[in-house]
Design an enzyme around this catalytic site. Sequence first.
Site, PDB file in Angstrom:
ATOM      1  N   CYS A   1       1.834 116.193  53.185  1.00  0.00           N
ATOM      2  CA  CYS A   1       0.729 115.448  52.599  1.00  0.00           C
ATOM      3  C   CYS A   1       0.014 115.828  51.388  1.00  0.00           C
ATOM      4  CB  CYS A   1      -0.421 114.696  53.677  1.00  0.00           C
ATOM      5  SG  CYS A   1      -1.589 113.843  52.925  1.00  0.00           S
TER       6      CYS A   1
ATOM      7  N   THR B   1       5.844 101.923  51.376  1.00  0.00           N
ATOM      8  CA  THR B   1       5.008 101.090  50.371  1.00  0.00           C
ATOM      9  C   THR B   1       5.536  99.579  50.385  1.00  0.00           C
ATOM     10  OG1 THR B   1       4.668 102.984  49.121  1.00  0.00           O
ATOM     11  CG2 THR B   1       4.314 100.779  47.935  1.00  0.00           C
TER      12      THR B   1
END
Length: 312
Positions: free
Chosen positions: A129, A265
Amino acid sequence: MDLTVSLGTLRLANPLIAASGCFGYGVEYAGAIDLASLGGVAVKGLFLAEREGHPPPRIVETPSGMLNAIGLQGIGVHRFIAEKLPELRRLGAVVFVNICGTTLDEYVELARILSDAEGVAALELNISCPNIKEGGITFGCSLTGTHSVVSAVRKVTRLPVIPKLTPNVTDVASFARAAEEAGADAVSLVNTFLAMAIDVETRRPRLSNIVGGLSGPAIRPIAVRMVYECRQAVRLPIIGMGGIATANDVLEFLIAGASAVQVGTANFVDPLLWGKLIDGLTGYLTRHGIERISDLTGTLDTTKREHAWISS
Ligand SMILES: Cc1cc2nc3c(=O)[nH]c(=O)nc-3n(C[C@H](O)[C@H](O)[C@H](O)COP(=O)(O)O)c2cc1C
């Protein structure tokens, strides 16, 4: 027609997995999508403790993609096990738990706790991340760090261990190799690309965290290239992702060398895309006379093209 795929000992109904951070804890979608019809659900990244994440703004739309710096907001592993896992189990979801730590011990502790919880199919180690400073990506950007997290977790669990690789390195294949040597069962890639956007009128960063992670179709060709490079480097099954929005996008990743894919997404654009992806995949298999989707993995034809204009 056979859409099933295998990731080591794990068998999935099809290669489509919801990507971590883009599908909540899965249960939020249960009214709209039959979770058991997905190959799997990778839940939002979990730390041991609850986290608030970064203050807003933490999402910005960019050309063919988005930038996020959520900062791994989450309910923590204990609330996940108590409040979400029983429902995921009841719904028949194949649950990939995405785990995040600031220290090696935290990854180990999370792996121990989740190994005792009923209904976890695999551990996806988020060592990639870009939105938190401590831990996480520090492991994912170092070959020895990647090796040590994977081998430490490997020692305390029988669940499949799937480190999620960052694209923010020069040679992603060497990280896949380190993961393989450390005993990973598969690798997933890619997490988001470190990026930023600026409001020129105010000259302020568009994200409160200044920088964030880029995802969506804008990153897909780079992600496909990285999956292809990892396929050459390791024998491990690969879960590919980055900008998948159509069945053709899924096929690109499979042909490049992925055994399964994650869709992130695109869920924010069309949460009901899963049926369309399945229809597109079965249509392709029928058109090409292919019985099993798993036969497509790594079938990229790299023989030299005939250049008609040279010979004529
Ligand atoms: C809003 C948002 C939150 C995310 N949260 C996580 C997370 O908690 N853990 C993780 O490993 N990846 C996280 N990701 C990365 C995605 O799982 C995925 O790797 C990446 O977005 C590329 O795939 P995509 O282009 O299909 O979204 C997040 C992505 C977005 C856009």
